[in-house]
Design a protein around this motif. Sequence first.
Motif, PDB file in Angstrom:
ATOM      1  N   THR A 162       0.813  -1.215   0.000  1.00 27.40           N
ATOM      2  CA  THR A 162       0.000   0.000   0.000  1.00 27.40           C
ATOM      3  C   THR A 162       0.846   1.264   0.000  1.00 27.40           C
ATOM      4  O   THR A 162       2.011   1.262   0.430  1.00 27.40           O
ATOM      5  N   TYR A 163       0.213   2.342  -0.474  1.00 26.70           N
ATOM      6  CA  TYR A 163       0.829   3.676  -0.425  1.00 26.70           C
ATOM      7  C   TYR A 163      -0.292   4.705  -0.366  1.00 26.70           C
ATOM      8  O   TYR A 163      -1.265   4.618  -1.131  1.00 26.70           O
ATOM      9  N   ASP A 164      -0.170   5.655   0.518  1.00 28.89           N
ATOM     10  CA  ASP A 164      -1.186   6.701   0.664  1.00 28.89           C
ATOM     11  C   ASP A 164      -0.877   7.865  -0.261  1.00 28.89           C
ATOM     12  O   ASP A 164       0.249   8.392  -0.269  1.00 28.89           O
ATOM     13  N   TYR A 165      -1.887   8.268  -1.028  1.00 28.43           N
ATOM     14  CA  TYR A 165      -1.690   9.351  -1.994  1.00 28.43           C
ATOM     15  C   TYR A 165      -3.041   9.980  -2.306  1.00 28.43           C
ATOM     16  O   TYR A 165      -4.028   9.278  -2.601  1.00 28.43           O
ATOM     17  N   GLY A 166      -3.101  11.286  -2.236  1.00 25.47           N
ATOM     18  CA  GLY A 166      -4.298  12.015  -2.639  1.00 25.47           C
ATOM     19  C   GLY A 166      -5.539  11.651  -1.852  1.00 25.47           C
ATOM     20  O   GLY A 166      -6.638  11.617  -2.408  1.00 25.47           O
ATOM     21  N   GLY A 167      -5.385  11.363  -0.563  1.00 28.06           N
ATOM     22  CA  GLY A 167      -6.523  11.027   0.266  1.00 28.06           C
ATOM     23  C   GLY A 167      -6.997   9.601   0.112  1.00 28.06           C
ATOM     24  O   GLY A 167      -8.056   9.238   0.643  1.00 28.06           O
ATOM     25  N   GLN A 168      -6.246   8.763  -0.613  1.00 27.39           N
ATOM     26  CA  GLN A 168      -6.618   7.371  -0.800  1.00 27.39           C
ATOM     27  C   GLN A 168      -5.427   6.468  -0.470  1.00 27.39           C
ATOM     28  O   GLN A 168      -4.273   6.888  -0.542  1.00 27.39           O
ATOM     29  N   THR A 169      -5.720   5.247  -0.098  1.00 24.96           N
ATOM     30  CA  THR A 169      -4.694   4.221   0.043  1.00 24.96           C
ATOM     31  C   THR A 169      -4.754   3.341  -1.197  1.00 24.96           C
ATOM     32  O   THR A 169      -5.803   2.744  -1.493  1.00 24.96           O
ATOM     33  N   VAL A 170      -3.659   3.287  -1.926  1.00 22.36           N
ATOM     34  CA  VAL A 170      -3.590   2.481  -3.142  1.00 22.36           C
ATOM     35  C   VAL A 170      -3.093   1.094  -2.769  1.00 22.36           C
ATOM     36  O   VAL A 170      -2.036   0.949  -2.144  1.00 22.36           O
ATOM     37  N   ASN A 171      -3.848   0.067  -3.140  1.00 19.28           N
ATOM     38  CA  ASN A 171      -3.515  -1.322  -2.843  1.00 19.28           C
ATOM     39  C   ASN A 171      -3.044  -2.022  -4.118  1.00 19.28           C
ATOM     40  O   ASN A 171      -3.766  -2.026  -5.127  1.00 19.28           O
ATOM     41  N   LYS A 172      -1.863  -2.628  -4.054  1.00 20.03           N
ATOM     42  CA  LYS A 172      -1.289  -3.319  -5.205  1.00 20.03           C
ATOM     43  C   LYS A 172      -0.722  -4.668  -4.779  1.00 20.03           C
ATOM     44  O   LYS A 172      -0.520  -4.929  -3.589  1.00 20.03           O
ATOM     45  N   ILE A 173      -0.442  -5.533  -5.763  1.00 19.42           N
ATOM     46  CA  ILE A 173       0.267  -6.766  -5.469  1.00 19.42           C
ATOM     47  C   ILE A 173       1.729  -6.441  -5.195  1.00 19.42           C
ATOM     48  O   ILE A 173       2.214  -5.347  -5.504  1.00 19.42           O
ATOM     49  N   GLY A 174       2.449  -7.403  -4.628  1.00 15.85           N
ATOM     50  CA  GLY A 174       3.828  -7.186  -4.224  1.00 15.85           C
ATOM     51  C   GLY A 174       4.833  -7.298  -5.352  1.00 15.85           C
ATOM     52  O   GLY A 174       4.467  -7.338  -6.539  1.00 15.85           O
ATOM     53  N   PRO A 175       6.118  -7.392  -5.017  1.00 11.99           N
ATOM     54  CA  PRO A 175       7.187  -7.348  -6.027  1.00 11.99           C
ATOM     55  C   PRO A 175       7.327  -8.620  -6.842  1.00 11.99           C
ATOM     56  O   PRO A 175       8.219  -8.700  -7.690  1.00 11.99           O
ATOM     57  N   TRP A 176       6.466  -9.631  -6.628  1.00 13.06           N
ATOM     58  CA  TRP A 176       6.393 -10.755  -7.572  1.00 13.06           C
ATOM     59  C   TRP A 176       5.642 -10.330  -8.832  1.00 13.06           C
ATOM     60  O   TRP A 176       5.572 -11.091  -9.803  1.00 13.06           O
ATOM     61  N   GLY A 177       5.133  -9.108  -8.824  1.00 15.36           N
ATOM     62  CA  GLY A 177       4.556  -8.469  -9.997  1.00 15.36           C
ATOM     63  C   GLY A 177       5.126  -7.073 -10.115  1.00 15.36           C
ATOM     64  O   GLY A 177       6.046  -6.692  -9.387  1.00 15.36           O
ATOM     65  N   GLN A 178       4.552  -6.280 -11.004  1.00 15.28           N
ATOM     66  CA  GLN A 178       5.060  -4.917 -11.175  1.00 15.28           C
ATOM     67  C   GLN A 178       4.233  -3.894 -10.393  1.00 15.28           C
ATOM     68  O   GLN A 178       4.396  -2.691 -10.587  1.00 15.28           O
ATOM     69  N   GLY A 179       3.361  -4.369  -9.480  1.00 11.54           N
ATOM     70  CA  GLY A 179       2.534  -3.465  -8.703  1.00 11.54           C
ATOM     71  C   GLY A 179       3.281  -2.347  -7.994  1.00 11.54           C
ATOM     72  O   GLY A 179       2.807  -1.200  -7.968  1.00 11.54           O
ATOM     73  N   PRO A 180       4.461  -2.620  -7.393  1.00 12.06           N
ATOM     74  CA  PRO A 180       5.170  -1.534  -6.705  1.00 12.06           C
ATOM     75  C   PRO A 180       5.597  -0.389  -7.622  1.00 12.06           C
ATOM     76  O   PRO A 180       5.859   0.711  -7.133  1.00 12.06           O
ATOM     77  N   VAL A 181       5.670  -0.622  -8.948  1.00 16.20           N
ATOM     78  CA  VAL A 181       6.014   0.464  -9.869  1.00 16.20           C
ATOM     79  C   VAL A 181       5.011   1.606  -9.741  1.00 16.20           C
ATOM     80  O   VAL A 181       5.387   2.794  -9.732  1.00 16.20           O
ATOM     81  N   PHE A 182       3.736   1.277  -9.650  1.00 15.37           N
ATOM     82  CA  PHE A 182       2.681   2.283  -9.490  1.00 15.37           C
ATOM     83  C   PHE A 182       2.952   3.112  -8.243  1.00 15.37           C
ATOM     84  O   PHE A 182       2.901   4.352  -8.269  1.00 15.37           O
ATOM     85  N   LEU A 183       3.260   2.428  -7.147  1.00 18.53           N
ATOM     86  CA  LEU A 183       3.476   3.113  -5.877  1.00 18.53           C
ATOM     87  C   LEU A 183       4.770   3.935  -5.884  1.00 18.53           C
ATOM     88  O   LEU A 183       4.806   5.052  -5.358  1.00 18.53           O
ATOM     89  N   GLN A 184       5.828   3.397  -6.474  1.00 21.64           N
ATOM     90  CA  GLN A 184       7.076   4.155  -6.572  1.00 21.64           C
ATOM     91  C   GLN A 184       6.884   5.420  -7.409  1.00 21.64           C
ATOM     92  O   GLN A 184       7.440   6.478  -7.083  1.00 21.64           O
ATOM     93  N   THR A 185       6.120   5.308  -8.474  1.00 19.55           N
ATOM     94  CA  THR A 185       5.879   6.485  -9.307  1.00 19.55           C
ATOM     95  C   THR A 185       5.116   7.552  -8.524  1.00 19.55           C
ATOM     96  O   THR A 185       5.418   8.743  -8.619  1.00 19.55           O
ATOM     97  N   LEU A 186       4.136   7.142  -7.728  1.00 16.14           N
ATOM     98  CA  LEU A 186       3.422   8.105  -6.883  1.00 16.14           C
ATOM     99  C   LEU A 186       4.367   8.763  -5.887  1.00 16.14           C
ATOM    100  O   LEU A 186       4.275   9.977  -5.644  1.00 16.14           O
ATOM    101  N   ALA A 187       5.263   7.979  -5.307  1.00 17.91           N
ATOM    102  CA  ALA A 187       6.215   8.534  -4.339  1.00 17.91           C
ATOM    103  C   ALA A 187       7.117   9.583  -4.972  1.00 17.91           C
ATOM    104  O   ALA A 187       7.512  10.560  -4.323  1.00 17.91           O
ATOM    105  N   LEU A 188       7.442   9.405  -6.251  1.00 12.59           N
ATOM    106  CA  LEU A 188       8.239  10.398  -6.972  1.00 12.59           C
ATOM    107  C   LEU A 188       7.409  11.623  -7.342  1.00 12.59           C
ATOM    108  O   LEU A 188       7.860  12.770  -7.203  1.00 12.59           O
ATOM    109  N   LEU A 189       6.177  11.401  -7.777  1.00 14.00           N
ATOM    110  CA  LEU A 189       5.357  12.496  -8.287  1.00 14.00           C
ATOM    111  C   LEU A 189       4.791  13.392  -7.187  1.00 14.00           C
ATOM    112  O   LEU A 189       4.378  14.515  -7.478  1.00 14.00           O
ATOM    113  N   LYS A 190       4.759  12.908  -5.961  1.00 20.59           N
ATOM    114  CA  LYS A 190       4.159  13.737  -4.915  1.00 20.59           C
ATOM    115  C   LYS A 190       4.986  14.990  -4.632  1.00 20.59           C
ATOM    116  O   LYS A 190       4.507  15.904  -3.964  1.00 20.59           O
ATOM    117  N   GLY A 191       6.177  15.065  -5.187  1.00 23.45           N
ATOM    118  CA  GLY A 191       6.990  16.262  -5.052  1.00 23.45           C
ATOM    119  C   GLY A 191       6.708  17.314  -6.100  1.00 23.45           C
ATOM    120  O   GLY A 191       7.363  18.369  -6.111  1.00 23.45           O
TER     121      GLY A 191
END
Length: 599
Positions: free
Chosen positions: A267-296
């Motif tokens: 999970t990652y909190d962004y824009g008032g929501q918690t985004v739920n993704k699958i783990g690193p056995w898939g590419q789900g964390p890419v979505f969360l990493q991109t949010l972590a970069l874009l929040k700046g």
Amino acid sequence: MTMFTTRPELLGTFGAVASTHWLATAVGMSMLERGGNAFDAGIATAFVLQVVEPHLVGPGGDVPIIFHSAKTGRTEVITGQAPAPAGATIEHYKREGLTLIPGNGLLATVIPGSFDAWMLLLRDHGTMSVRDVLEPAIYYAEKGHPVLPRVSATIHGLKTFFETEWPTSAAAFLPNGAAPEPWSLFKNPALAATWTRVIVEAESAGGDRERQIEAARNAFYKGFVAEAIDGFVRKNEAMDESGSRHKGVLTAADLAGWQAGYEAPLTYDYGGQTVNKIGPWGQGPVFLQTLALLKGFDLDATDPSGAEFIHLVTEAMKLAFADREAYYGDPAFVDVPLETLLSDAYNDERRKLIAETASFDLRPGRIAGYEAQVDRVMAVLERLSAKGSAGQSNEPTTAAMQSARRGDTVHVDAADRWGNVMAAMPSGGWLQSSPMIPELGFMLNSRAQMFWLEPDLPTSLEPGKRPRTTLTPTLTTRDGKPHMAFGSPGGDQQEQWQLLLFLRKVHHKLNLQEAIDLPMSHTTHFPTSFYPRNRVPGHLIAEANFAPAVLEELRRRGHDLEVAPEWTVGRLVAVAREADGLLRAAATPRLMQAYAIAR
């Protein structure tokens, strides 16, 4: 002023279903109408998709499912991505003369995971029987369904290959020696018989619904289905993209020894929501990493179809996908530094790499203690990941086969009046992946191609290890309650198109249909997850729907820009649930087949 959309964002309070084919969506809604819940609806939808989109998914494939249960109050993941067989070793594949695992044929398969995942969801969270959720798929397989033009074209392009190399596929998909015409009725009686036998064996077990579901699971993984798969793989060798014929290594023991399971979402909190993704056995964390970069960045101030927005999202994704290559893998085998990858400190430094012009470099971060691993990954990519040019795609491809045609993925979302919501990304086992098993009426998957045949990498091939799948559904929550469920087929592009939808919702306050209808883009800058693992540095593909000035500005910023025809990029579908119970649904007009229903 209301923005024009190709179709309305659908609103209701009873239920909502969205998928990549109208027949499947209608079946899902019929489950709700009969008193089923969102999970019953999603399961029945998925089985129909296996019939009506056979070029994109089949029963021998895989599926990650993210869902929120109103009963338990939890958001969870069902891991329908099964691992490599016991005989799938680097040494064996090397002895077969391979440098890369081909994208089709019998050596490309892992254990089929989707059926057990759907039965687990049905047992623990659904309300209906095995018969209830399988009968609609049996109907369309037995009585026929209108063939999509893309299915017809795919089969036509593979006609000679099927006749020469995969005769069981020729017998099934070339009735009377020719590909079915677009919109003609096509039947798969063998698949109808398989599901009918599963129902019979389930109901013969007697007892309650749960006992029957367990019997269905056993019929597939320990019974007649597993026996047919084992026999076909042992007795046959198949031509694949390597240009040679190979036997597979999947056995009945592999199927009997595996079951789908549960895990917590990342999970990652962004824009008032918690985004739920699958783990690193898939590419789900890419979505969360991109949010972590874009929040700046101040994305609120950008135009959702403007050059600044597309540039920032693209450059952030390049960095996140580079980390995918360097760090992601099955966490049962690989130590993935997720805490660091999603941390503010790490992303504050990485964000400084995003410049006013496009990057042409693959730049994974260097985390302390992982330097040697990153160096190994980059050395392998330099040696084996060919650098292509604009016009190439990162979608799955059977390019080495005559008249190449792509396989891909489907998607299903469902929500009900009780507060259950799910998102699932079924894929694999498409008609291009391997020869049809005639007794069963379906093909095996080709997910093993996502492993490397090089040792000591996060995604090196190992028995019992899950491939780093591209399948990546998304579910968001607000205050612990489900909010949005969405996804799109598209291989390595899945996260990219989903990010555009999510960011346009959060920062630009668009409704689901508005966010889906706006022009789409993606990059193929990083190595594809699919054979032959190529990459196109600096590449950006954008629909011609973007304003000419936007396209020109992206070129000025240095992107190797490829302009795609209007309405050809992305296949997003989505549902949402508001706190007051209002349901929303939307589906892309692209390819003119995805559909959403809500009432």
